[in-house]
Design a protein around this motif. Structure first.
Motif, short mmCIF file in Angstrom:
data_model
loop_
_atom_site.label_atom_id
_atom_site.label_comp_id
_atom_site.label_asym_id
_atom_site.label_seq_id
_atom_site.Cartn_x
_atom_site.Cartn_y
_atom_site.Cartn_z
N LEU A 4 0.84 -1.20 0.00
CA LEU A 4 0.00 0.00 0.00
C LEU A 4 0.88 1.26 0.00
O LEU A 4 0.56 2.26 -0.65
CB LEU A 4 -0.90 -0.01 1.24
CG LEU A 4 -2.01 1.04 1.24
CD1 LEU A 4 -3.04 0.75 0.15
CD2 LEU A 4 -2.73 1.08 2.60
N ALA A 5 2.02 1.17 0.71
CA ALA A 5 2.96 2.30 0.74
C ALA A 5 3.47 2.59 -0.67
O ALA A 5 3.61 3.75 -1.07
CB ALA A 5 4.12 1.97 1.67
N GLU A 6 3.73 1.53 -1.45
CA GLU A 6 4.20 1.75 -2.83
C GLU A 6 3.13 2.45 -3.66
O GLU A 6 3.42 3.32 -4.48
CB GLU A 6 4.62 0.42 -3.49
CG GLU A 6 5.89 -0.18 -2.92
CD GLU A 6 7.16 0.67 -3.14
OE1 GLU A 6 7.17 1.53 -4.04
OE2 GLU A 6 8.13 0.48 -2.38
N LEU A 7 1.87 2.08 -3.44
CA LEU A 7 0.78 2.74 -4.19
C LEU A 7 0.67 4.20 -3.78
O LEU A 7 0.45 5.09 -4.62
CB LEU A 7 -0.54 2.01 -3.97
CG LEU A 7 -0.62 0.60 -4.56
CD1 LEU A 7 -1.91 -0.08 -4.16
CD2 LEU A 7 -0.47 0.65 -6.08
N ALA A 8 0.84 4.46 -2.48
CA ALA A 8 0.80 5.85 -2.02
C ALA A 8 1.98 6.62 -2.59
O ALA A 8 1.84 7.78 -3.02
CB ALA A 8 0.81 5.89 -0.50
N LEU A 9 3.16 5.96 -2.64
CA LEU A 9 4.33 6.62 -3.21
C LEU A 9 4.13 6.95 -4.69
O LEU A 9 4.61 7.96 -5.19
CB LEU A 9 5.58 5.75 -3.04
CG LEU A 9 6.19 5.79 -1.64
CD1 LEU A 9 7.25 4.70 -1.47
CD2 LEU A 9 6.80 7.17 -1.35
N ALA A 10 3.39 6.07 -5.39
CA ALA A 10 3.10 6.33 -6.81
C ALA A 10 2.30 7.63 -6.92
O ALA A 10 2.60 8.50 -7.76
CB ALA A 10 2.33 5.16 -7.41
#
Ligand code: DGY
Length: 429
Positions: free
Chosen positions: A249-255
């Motif tokens: 989920l952190a990677e999606l937020a970083l995107a």
């Protein structure tokens, strides 16, 4: 809702300390990593400058290798007020932060999710973009540390080396892996627990668990907080479904953050997809229909049915079979989605379900908030609305407590707990 809003704001104001929030004045008087992220989500609705400040001060204590310590100690708080304090952890001082004293373990990286939420709720987008520009490389560095330094199993999932790293400290899902950790009760005579002086013993982890926590922290510390060769000399190495879902989920937020500041978002989306795929392959159990931690040392999955095993619902890319299966488990008597009380931390029908003891039964608002977000992202609006109502109802009746009795909703643990207050504000926004 006005009364609850005022109460939540009062808690957040009272728990603000100089440049960060403390989870609770009595029980947790320093800055905690994932607490600050959840708290910042609520601060965004009340004092957005404090929301950014909380994250900034936490990341000012980031280590050179990218890890963000699970506690940053306040140099003005006495060593007697919290155990294990800075002298026990004996970690290298972080140069970017006053005092610079920290622990050497980590917590789930909820911070990109918090940063995205604050950004979306901010009126001053230009100022918020500057905050994101400062944070982004640091958030990425944290992900890189976790992905590379902590991929002990070599399969693309992060391993935790201490139950505290999951944030779900004494969850029954660690019981199996903890069997390999010797219990040395003499550690509790050498080191006095402070938590049980400030909270009811029966609401906290047992002494047996605590002795293991001390041994594990000391072992990691004595290895210089190095991650190489952990498998040979550390007795607790586990892949946690909740931690790894938060990684994705952190990677999606970083995107989304990358897009907001004009950086290529595609690598983040690819990473989220990869973690989700491995998570399903490695940690999903068709027998129980939910996710479980894997003990990397033995390869075995825990069989305990804990709320952390439902957290993968937060992933929009979760395959349909797993999504439907988690919903079914969520609706079952053991968890009771759609009831008046939010999801408990452990299956209500388990013989050792304990309605009072920390993560072995009680309701926690942060995991329920994550699952609420997941339900919304999958379009399960009715379940999401029920869960939101259940969370607000229990906080309204019980107060902004740390956790709640899943049978009658009584507030237990610390009173005036920051993330409960903060997430209540977010739920009402
Ligand atoms: C505590 O102090 O019990 C915390 O959960 C450890 O991070």
């Amino acid at each position: 809702e006005e009364e609850l809003r005022d109460q939540a704001i009062e808690v957040l104001d009272a728990n603000w300390e100089r440049d960060h929030s403390v989870p609770s004045r009595a029980l947790y008087p320093h800055q905690w990593s994932w607490d600050s992220a959840f708290t910042a989500i609520g601060l965004a609705h009340h004092r957005p400058e404090r929301a950014w400040r909380d994250l900034r001060s936490l990341f000012s204590a980031q280590w050179y290798d990218g890890r963000v310590p699970h506690i940053v100690f306040d140099p003005d708080v006495s060593e007697r007020d919290y155990f294990p304090g800075p002298a026990f952890w004996d970690a290298p001082a972080s140069p970017g932060r006053l005092g610079g004293l920290t622990t050497g373990i980590v917590q789930p990286p909820v911070h990109p999710v918090a940063a995205r939420e604050i950004f979306l709720n901010c009126l001053d987008r230009d100022a918020a973009r500057l905050e994101l520009e400062w944070l982004y490389p640091r958030l990425v560095k944290q992900q890189t540390y976790l992905c590379e330094g902590r991929d002990v199993g070599g399969d693309g999932l992060v391993s935790i080396v201490h139950p505290w790293e999951s944030g779900l400290d004494n969850s029954p899902c660690w019981d199996g892996a903890l069997e390999a950790v010797p219990v040395d009760l003499s550690l509790l005579r050498r080191h006095r627990r402070q938590d049980t002086k400030r909270a009811v013993h029966a609401h906290r982890p047992t002494d047996t668990d605590y002795a293991r926590y001390i041994l594990l922290a000391a072992n990691y510390r004595d290895g210089g907080y190095l991650d190489e060769g952990l498998i040979e000399h550390h007795p607790f190495i586990v892949e946690c479904p909740s931690f790894n879902s938060i990684m994705a989920l952190a990677e999606l937020a970083l995107a989304d953050i990358a897009e907001a500041i004009g950086i290529d978002a595609a690598p983040h989306r690819d990473k989220a997809e990869h973690i989700t795929k491995v998570l399903v392959e490695r940690l999903f159990s068709p027998e129980t229909g939910m996710f479980h931690p894997r003990d990397v040392r033995t390869g075995e999955l825990s069989t305990a049915r804990c709320v952390g095993g439902l957290v993968p619902l937060i992933l929009p890319g979760l395959p349909e079979a797993q999504r439907l299966s988690l919903l079914e488990v969520g609706r079952s008597v053991g968890f009771g989605l759609n009831r008046e009380i939010p999801l408990p931390s452990y299956d209500r029908t388990a013989p050792d379900f304990d309605r009072l003891r920390y993560w072995r039964g009680p309701v926690w608002i942060n995991v329920n908030w994550l699952i609420w977000q997941g339900l919304r992202s999958h379009g399960h609006e009715r379940e999401a609305a029920d869960l939101r109502a259940a969370m607000l109802g229990i906080i309204r009746r019980g107060g902004c407590h740390e956790y709640f009795d899943p049978v009658d909703g009584t507030g237990i643990g610390a009173v005036a707990f920051s993330w409960t207050a903060a997430l209540a504000l977010d739920l009402m926004a």
